[in-house]
Design a protein around this motif. Structure first.
Motif, PDB file in Angstrom:
ATOM      1  N   ASN A 140       2.656   1.353  -6.638  1.00 54.38           N
ATOM      2  CA  ASN A 140       2.329   0.119  -5.919  1.00 54.38           C
ATOM      3  C   ASN A 140       2.689  -1.121  -6.736  1.00 54.38           C
ATOM      4  O   ASN A 140       3.242  -2.078  -6.214  1.00 54.38           O
ATOM      5  CB  ASN A 140       0.833   0.093  -5.595  1.00 54.38           C
ATOM      6  N   THR A 186      -4.052   0.293  -2.521  1.00 53.32           N
ATOM      7  CA  THR A 186      -3.566  -1.005  -2.060  1.00 53.32           C
ATOM      8  C   THR A 186      -3.583  -1.954  -3.248  1.00 53.32           C
ATOM      9  O   THR A 186      -4.570  -1.995  -3.989  1.00 53.32           O
ATOM     10  CB  THR A 186      -4.460  -1.568  -0.934  1.00 53.32           C
ATOM     11  N   THR A 191       0.837  -1.184   0.000  1.00 54.31           N
ATOM     12  CA  THR A 191       0.000   0.000   0.000  1.00 54.31           C
ATOM     13  C   THR A 191       0.880   1.245   0.000  1.00 54.31           C
ATOM     14  O   THR A 191       1.982   1.237   0.532  1.00 54.31           O
ATOM     15  CB  THR A 191      -0.964  -0.027   1.213  1.00 54.31           C
ATOM     16  N   GLY A 199      -4.922   6.871  -1.546  1.00 56.41           N
ATOM     17  CA  GLY A 199      -4.328   5.661  -0.972  1.00 56.41           C
ATOM     18  C   GLY A 199      -4.642   4.500  -1.896  1.00 56.41           C
ATOM     19  O   GLY A 199      -5.788   4.317  -2.292  1.00 56.41           O
TER      20      GLY A 199
END
Ligand SMILES: [Mg+2]
Length: 341
Positions: free
Chosen positions: A82, A146, A55, A144
């Protein structure tokens, strides 16, 4: 026609528009039992594989500036940083979730452009977008992401396997992203902004290419350690050295720095290459035999790899990194990664 904003369509209106805008390839697949729209996504991993989970957050004015980063490349980049971590493990990226903190005034079209960029990379990488969350942010844009990936036949690369005598190599060139950032920060009337080589350097910053194929090749060919370069060679290579309890000797003359970077920044190119960061190339260690098995096939998919040094025994004081110029003189330097606090 009134311009739609995040505030005018609301959270669920926005999610609906995002979902409909995504190519079906990145939101549905037999492995995705439940995709966007339920309490969680349900995904079937490949039997026998282990999951890789990573993440990363990107915050406006810390990691990017909307004065010079457009929304589409921002979507690409927030996923790419990522995916690059999965590539560094030799893994297969499988799915991503996004959490956006937005101000109400943001245009819906900008958010759709963001997902267009993310979906372009997801599609190119054979990945799914599995959902996320959207919240209000009082000031800055925050992102953000992930990413879940998988091992390949249960195997993966780590930072801790470098052996004394191994070669140290990097993919692509280093310093291009730092040069791109510098170009964007120059006044508009600076002739370097308009150099023929400038767009490619700016692109290296805005849309880095995660080296997934190369990571797979490194794993298959027996590379001993790898990581991706987010904080620059001097910030990141010491992490391999301390994890592996070895030292390194680097040859400055062998660093792969694009001629355009050297030409536009004759005084700064070396510090851009060593400490600039954000190149998202892979740095890896391999025996000579493993390296030979890597460099040929890497060429076949147009991925340059370059030997820049060698792993040596750790000093009594621990893992260290020494650099040498063409005459064999040791060049002083400071190591250390960018830290936020
Ligand atoms: Mg990393």
């Amino acid at each position: 026609m009134t311009r739609e904003t995040v505030g005018s369509v609301g959270e669920f209106g926005l999610i609906d528009r995002i979902t409909k805008s995504l190519p079906s390839k990145v939101r549905s697949h037999p492995s995705m039992r439940v995709g966007i729209g339920d309490d969680t996504a349900v995904w079937q991993p490949t039997p026998g594989e282990q999951l890789l989970v990573t993440t990363d957050a990107l915050v406006e004015r810390i990691h990017f500036d909307l004065d010079w980063q457009d929304w589409e490349s921002l979507g690409w980049k927030s996923l790419a940083v990522n995916v690059s971590d999965i590539a560094a493990m030799g893994g297969r990226p499988a799915l991503a979730t996004f959490t956006l903190g937005l101000q109400a005034e943001v245009a819906v079209d900008d958010i759709l452009a963001f997902y267009r960029g993310a979906a372009r990379l997801a599609e190119a990488s054979g990945m799914l977008i599995a959902g996320g969350d959207i919240v209000r942010s009082p000031e800055c844009l925050s992102i953000g992401v992930t990413v879940v990936g998988e091992t390949r036949d249960g195997r993966f690369l780590s930072r801790s396997g470098a052996q004394v005598g191994d070669l140290i190599a990097v993919s692509g060139t280093i310093g291009a992203a730092a040069a791109g950032l510098k170009l964007l920060q120059l006044p508009d009337d600076d002739p370097r902004r308009h150099a023929a080589t400038a767009p490619a350097l700016i692109d290296a910053l805005l849309e880095p290419q995660p080296r997934v194929e190369l990571g797979e090749l490194l794993l298959a060919s027996g590379a001993s350690a790898a990581m991706d370069l987010s904080d620059g060679l001097l910030g990141d290579l010491p992490k391999i050295l301390s994890a592996s309890q070895v030292s390194a000797e680097l040859q400055i003359a062998d660093l792969p720095v694009a001629s355009s970077v050297r030409a536009l920044f004759p005084h700064d190119w070396l510090s851009m290459a060593l400490s600039g960061g954000e190149d998202y190339e892979l740095v890896f260690t391999a025996s000579q035999e493993a390296y030979d098995a890597i460099s040929g096939p890497a060429n076949d998919f147009h991925q340059m790899v370059t030997v820049i040094g060698r792993v040596v025994e750790a000093d009594t004081s621990g893992a260290s990194l020494r650099m040498f110029d063409e005459s064999g003189n040791q060049v002083p330097h400071t190591t250390g990664a960018f830290t936020h606090f």
